[in-house]
Design a protein around this motif. Sequence first.
Motif, PDB file in Angstrom:
ATOM      1  N   PHE A 172       0.818  -1.222   0.000  1.00  0.00           N
ATOM      2  CA  PHE A 172       0.000   0.000   0.000  1.00  0.00           C
ATOM      3  C   PHE A 172       0.853   1.274   0.000  1.00  0.00           C
ATOM      4  N   GLY A 173       2.079   1.165  -0.486  1.00  0.00           N
ATOM      5  CA  GLY A 173       2.970   2.308  -0.510  1.00  0.00           C
ATOM      6  C   GLY A 173       3.464   2.737   0.856  1.00  0.00           C
ATOM      7  N   LEU A 174       3.323   1.864   1.860  1.00  0.00           N
ATOM      8  CA  LEU A 174       3.699   2.217   3.235  1.00  0.00           C
ATOM      9  C   LEU A 174       5.180   1.984   3.516  1.00  0.00           C
ATOM     10  N   GLY A 175       5.849   1.177   2.694  1.00  0.00           N
ATOM     11  CA  GLY A 175       7.264   0.905   2.934  1.00  0.00           C
ATOM     12  C   GLY A 175       7.485   0.251   4.287  1.00  0.00           C
ATOM     13  N   TRP A 176       8.484   0.752   5.042  1.00  0.00           N
ATOM     14  CA  TRP A 176       8.833   0.172   6.344  1.00  0.00           C
ATOM     15  C   TRP A 176       7.731   0.379   7.384  1.00  0.00           C
ATOM     16  N   ARG A 177       6.828   1.321   7.165  1.00  0.00           N
ATOM     17  CA  ARG A 177       5.798   1.622   8.172  1.00  0.00           C
ATOM     18  C   ARG A 177       4.864   0.426   8.412  1.00  0.00           C
ATOM     19  N   SER A 178       4.680  -0.393   7.390  1.00  0.00           N
ATOM     20  CA  SER A 178       3.759  -1.525   7.537  1.00  0.00           C
ATOM     21  C   SER A 178       4.260  -2.547   8.553  1.00  0.00           C
ATOM     22  N   ILE A 179       5.560  -2.561   8.860  1.00  0.00           N
ATOM     23  CA  ILE A 179       6.065  -3.534   9.841  1.00  0.00           C
ATOM     24  C   ILE A 179       5.518  -3.242  11.236  1.00  0.00           C
ATOM     25  N   PHE A 180       5.142  -1.993  11.475  1.00  0.00           N
ATOM     26  CA  PHE A 180       4.542  -1.632  12.765  1.00  0.00           C
ATOM     27  C   PHE A 180       3.014  -1.702  12.705  1.00  0.00           C
TER      28      PHE A 180
END
Length: 504
Positions: A172-180
């Motif tokens: 969803f274009g979140l990059g590293w943010r999706s890991i949280f």
Amino acid sequence: MSFTDTSRPPSQGDRRRWFALAIVMTAAFMDLVDVTIVNIALPSLRADEGATLSQIQWITAGYALAFAAGLITGGRLGDIHGRKRVFLLGMGGFTIASVLCGLAVNPEMLVASRILQGAMASLMVPQVLSIVHATFPAHERGRVFGLFGAVVGLGAVSGPLLGALLTQGDLFGLGWRSIFLINLPIGLAGLILGRAYITESRAPRALRLDLVGVALVTLGLLMLVYPLTRGHELGWPLWGHLSMAGSLVVLAVLVAYERRKSARDGSPLIELSLFRVNSFAAGIAVQAVFGIVMGIFFLVWTLYLQTGLGWTPLRAGLTGVPFSLAVSVAAAVSVQRLVPRFGRKVLQAGALAMAAGVLLYLWAADRYGLDITEWQMMPGLVVMGAGMGLIVAPLTDAILSGVPREHAGAASGLISTMQQTGNALGLGLVSVVFFGVIGEPVAPERIGAAYAEGFRHSLGWVAGGMVAIFLLMFVLPRRPSHDTEEATVPEPRTAGEPEPDLVG
């Protein structure tokens, strides 16, 4: 369900305890995955956000430090206010902090959110072991801790892979943010099911929170870990050395105060009588050293694979699969089949196997240099993973085997505190054993060689730590004993009455 006191586990026919086990294991899994996910995403996060090396260390060390500083308090709060209540509070807070990490607008906000996440985990995680300790009878706990070891292995497998897929896949274009942000649905499900299936338990006699003890233990850990983490970056200033030396004084004052507190009203933060249980005292020393070597290895290994060798997050994550599978298989076998027959020797074999695996990996890294492949790393990683699996599951059972149910929360908090304090110290020591070797800044054409040299140097420290663990294990009991546990819950005592001897 109401928040009622319970001092005995549910009957063996109560199937809710297995649902409760699944829920608390999910929480432990979420915490473990969060750590390993972050490690695999650190190089991408540094590139995207422009985080400094110090901030990269603090994204991991800040979490570990807040976790360590709050674990004893978290365990005692569960004893006082109810383990289910504190567990759900911690899980809710952990979920919120995870969302804040995912929404961070700069490295500073991410570090602050990670510290909050660690603080909330310190409320949640101690209740996992204490809920198991209070819910299952002694003869079933070997099976339960075998499952716990398998969950540790599964978390170790899932974390790097999930982190790599989410980071490199740019979901969803979140990059590293999706890991949280992936913690949000897991946390919400845990809260809903936890309210329905976990049975409340607390200490059978009234306790009070020792606020002075909380302040002293937090101050002592901060004075020790903060200058160690920042030392290399700041040029090892005098105040840092004074702070680390002063932390030992603060911790000595803590012990003296807790002794007086226990004699005066019987509600200390740290139940010092636990240290008379040989399995407990030796076990937490092993946990501390184990935390140090693992803190060093996993952070340095991630930097070596992605920055030194230039591998993608997915390739680095897949490289860890043999290690993680070996942990999971060996953990299940060790508790169910090996420990009942061979006892302490299984844990010592695990320590020697880990040391041998580290040396095998060191040999491969030295021989093949920057051209090393995943297949050339695999033998060392598999041997390391098998050794770790022989340790992680039976060690917990060995430490808690002689602990009275009344002090389950305090004991669990101390176990996790020593492990996480060791982990924070290990992350801080990365400044010495890794960055201190490669030096900063590194010319672009020398990054690969410098990181490989720092990695090999760090592996020497890890191997030495495993030898130290092998020697410490001679103090552990030959076999975990559950004989006295059900009958050794001490009666409430009046102020000034001496503490009971928990060994006999």
